[in-house]
Scaffold this motif. Structure first.
Motif, mmCIF file in Angstrom:
data_model
loop_
_atom_site.group_PDB
_atom_site.id
_atom_site.type_symbol
_atom_site.label_atom_id
_atom_site.label_comp_id
_atom_site.label_asym_id
_atom_site.label_seq_id
_atom_site.Cartn_x
_atom_site.Cartn_y
_atom_site.Cartn_z
ATOM 1 N N GLN A 155 0.851 -1.055 0.036
ATOM 2 C CA GLN A 155 0.044 -0.022 0.088
ATOM 3 C C GLN A 155 0.857 1.332 0.143
ATOM 4 O OE1 GLN A 155 -2.643 0.173 3.324
ATOM 5 N NE2 GLN A 155 -3.531 2.044 2.522
ATOM 6 N N GLN A 156 1.938 1.125 0.792
ATOM 7 C CA GLN A 156 2.798 2.467 0.841
ATOM 8 C C GLN A 156 3.500 2.517 -0.539
ATOM 9 O OE1 GLN A 156 5.390 1.684 4.262
ATOM 10 N NE2 GLN A 156 3.955 2.560 5.580
ATOM 11 N N GLN A 157 3.859 1.506 -1.082
ATOM 12 C CA GLN A 157 4.566 1.623 -2.405
ATOM 13 C C GLN A 157 3.530 2.278 -3.461
ATOM 14 O OE1 GLN A 157 7.796 1.244 -3.083
ATOM 15 N NE2 GLN A 157 8.240 0.944 -1.276
ATOM 16 N N ARG A 158 2.233 2.106 -3.616
ATOM 17 C CA ARG A 158 1.302 2.501 -4.223
ATOM 18 C C ARG A 158 1.247 3.802 -4.360
ATOM 19 N NH1 ARG A 158 -3.580 0.052 -2.696
ATOM 20 N NH2 ARG A 158 -2.565 -2.199 -3.409
ATOM 21 N N GLU A 159 0.930 4.263 -2.741
ATOM 22 C CA GLU A 159 0.951 5.673 -2.606
ATOM 23 C C GLU A 159 2.123 6.649 -2.929
ATOM 24 O OE1 GLU A 159 0.052 5.930 1.756
ATOM 25 O OE2 GLU A 159 -1.719 5.060 1.608
ATOM 26 N N ILE A 160 3.228 5.923 -2.764
ATOM 27 C CA ILE A 160 4.639 6.575 -3.220
ATOM 28 C C ILE A 160 4.476 6.925 -4.743
ATOM 29 C CG2 ILE A 160 6.984 6.248 -3.675
ATOM 30 C CD1 ILE A 160 7.051 4.879 -0.552
ATOM 31 N N LYS A 161 3.948 5.864 -5.466
ATOM 32 C CA LYS A 161 3.823 6.100 -6.891
ATOM 33 C C LYS A 161 3.001 6.882 -7.433
ATOM 34 C CE LYS A 161 2.638 3.537 -11.016
ATOM 35 N NZ LYS A 161 1.771 2.366 -11.585
ATOM 36 N N GLU A 162 1.743 7.139 -6.639
ATOM 37 C CA GLU A 162 0.795 8.087 -6.721
ATOM 38 C C GLU A 162 1.102 9.462 -6.686
ATOM 39 O OE1 GLU A 162 -2.782 6.909 -4.668
ATOM 40 O OE2 GLU A 162 -3.099 5.239 -6.002
ATOM 41 N N LEU A 163 1.894 9.735 -5.231
ATOM 42 C CA LEU A 163 2.634 10.936 -4.869
ATOM 43 C C LEU A 163 3.449 11.440 -5.947
ATOM 44 C CD1 LEU A 163 2.757 10.616 -1.153
ATOM 45 C CD2 LEU A 163 1.197 12.066 -2.186
ATOM 46 N N ARG A 164 4.322 10.495 -6.487
ATOM 47 C CA ARG A 164 5.354 10.911 -7.524
ATOM 48 C C ARG A 164 4.642 11.367 -8.723
ATOM 49 N NH1 ARG A 164 9.869 5.741 -6.237
ATOM 50 N NH2 ARG A 164 10.661 7.059 -4.810
ATOM 51 N N GLU A 165 3.640 10.675 -9.174
ATOM 52 C CA GLU A 165 3.071 11.276 -10.448
ATOM 53 C C GLU A 165 2.266 12.475 -10.030
ATOM 54 O OE1 GLU A 165 0.223 8.185 -11.097
ATOM 55 O OE2 GLU A 165 1.778 6.759 -12.100
ATOM 56 N N SER A 166 1.783 12.707 -8.946
ATOM 57 C CA SER A 166 1.271 14.060 -8.575
ATOM 58 C C SER A 166 2.450 15.269 -8.647
ATOM 59 C CB SER A 166 0.543 14.116 -7.204
ATOM 60 O OG SER A 166 0.182 15.382 -6.764
ATOM 61 N N VAL A 167 3.501 14.892 -8.109
ATOM 62 C CA VAL A 167 4.510 15.620 -8.081
ATOM 63 C C VAL A 167 5.145 16.122 -9.543
ATOM 64 C CG1 VAL A 167 7.108 16.120 -7.587
ATOM 65 C CG2 VAL A 167 5.415 15.369 -5.882
ATOM 66 N N GLN A 168 5.146 15.245 -10.284
ATOM 67 C CA GLN A 168 5.465 15.262 -11.636
ATOM 68 C C GLN A 168 4.478 16.191 -12.686
ATOM 69 O OE1 GLN A 168 8.349 14.535 -13.215
ATOM 70 N NE2 GLN A 168 7.654 15.734 -14.965
ATOM 71 N N LEU A 169 3.189 16.047 -12.113
ATOM 72 C CA LEU A 169 2.247 16.750 -12.912
ATOM 73 C C LEU A 169 2.124 18.476 -12.397
ATOM 74 C CD1 LEU A 169 -1.147 14.620 -12.679
ATOM 75 C CD2 LEU A 169 0.195 15.214 -14.755
ATOM 76 N N HIS A 170 2.630 18.489 -11.103
ATOM 77 C CA HIS A 170 2.746 19.732 -10.494
ATOM 78 C C HIS A 170 3.838 20.319 -11.202
ATOM 79 C CE1 HIS A 170 -0.193 18.506 -7.682
ATOM 80 N NE2 HIS A 170 -0.643 19.785 -7.604
ATOM 81 N N ARG A 171 5.000 19.605 -11.397
ATOM 82 C CA ARG A 171 6.288 20.251 -12.100
ATOM 83 C C ARG A 171 5.938 20.713 -13.435
ATOM 84 N NH1 ARG A 171 10.847 15.966 -9.792
ATOM 85 N NH2 ARG A 171 10.945 16.922 -7.532
#
Length: 168
Positions: free
Chosen positions: A45-61
């Motif tokens: 579950q934490q690995q899935r959340e980390i992946k989603e957060l990385r995608e969100s950070v990339q979208l914001h960048r």
């Protein structure tokens, strides 16, 4: 055939010998699986959340990069001038602005013809509107009667005569 199969399975099961060591090892494996399963679930579950957060950070960048590029465009006076011309229809002194509007759709199968003479209507719409408002405000007719009158079933209701109290 089914009888032979059950006999084979029964023979195989009776040939198995379980020692204390085998039972201990199987018990330890089961206990280990029960102890580790919540931890593994949390890890996944934490690995899935980390992946989603990385995608969100990339979208914001990407959004920040787009905004920075837009800000750099607005630092250029030529870009500002072109935007003023396009959006606000500004022109330089001595220039003439022409706007072409191409949003009218003319059907190809038009059979109507136009006449050169103007048409005159002999009706005074202001008086008709005022009469309609006065009639609507002074009628004693029920809503059902007015509805029928509007649909053409009955003649329109006449305005009510003002009562003696209203006349004074």
């Amino acid at each position: 055939m089914a009888k032979r199969w059950t006999e084979d399975v029964g023979a195989w099961a009776s040939s198995l010998r379980f020692s204390g060591f085998t039972i201990l090892i199987v018990g330890l494996v089961v206990a280990g699986a029960l102890i580790l399963s919540p931890t593994l679930t949390t890890f996944v579950q934490q690995q899935r959340e980390i992946k989603e957060l990385r995608e969100s950070v990339q979208l914001h960048r990407d959004a920040v990069n787009e905004i920075d590029a837009e800000r750099e465009k607005w630092k250029d006076p030529t870009y500002i001038r072109s935007q003023a011309r396009d959006r606000l229809f500004y022109v330089l002194p001595g220039e003439t602005q022409l706007s072409v509007i191409d949003d009218a759709e003319i059907p190809e199968d038009v059979t109507e013809t136009t006449e050169a003479e103007l048409t005159h209507i002999d009706r005074d719409w202001v008086s008709s509107l005022a009469g309609s408002l006065i009639a609507a405000g002074t009628t004693d007719a029920e809503p059902e009667e007015l509805t029928r009158a509007g649909l053409g079933d009955d003649p329109p209701a006449e305005p009510a005569e003002p009562s003696e109290e209203e006349a004074e």
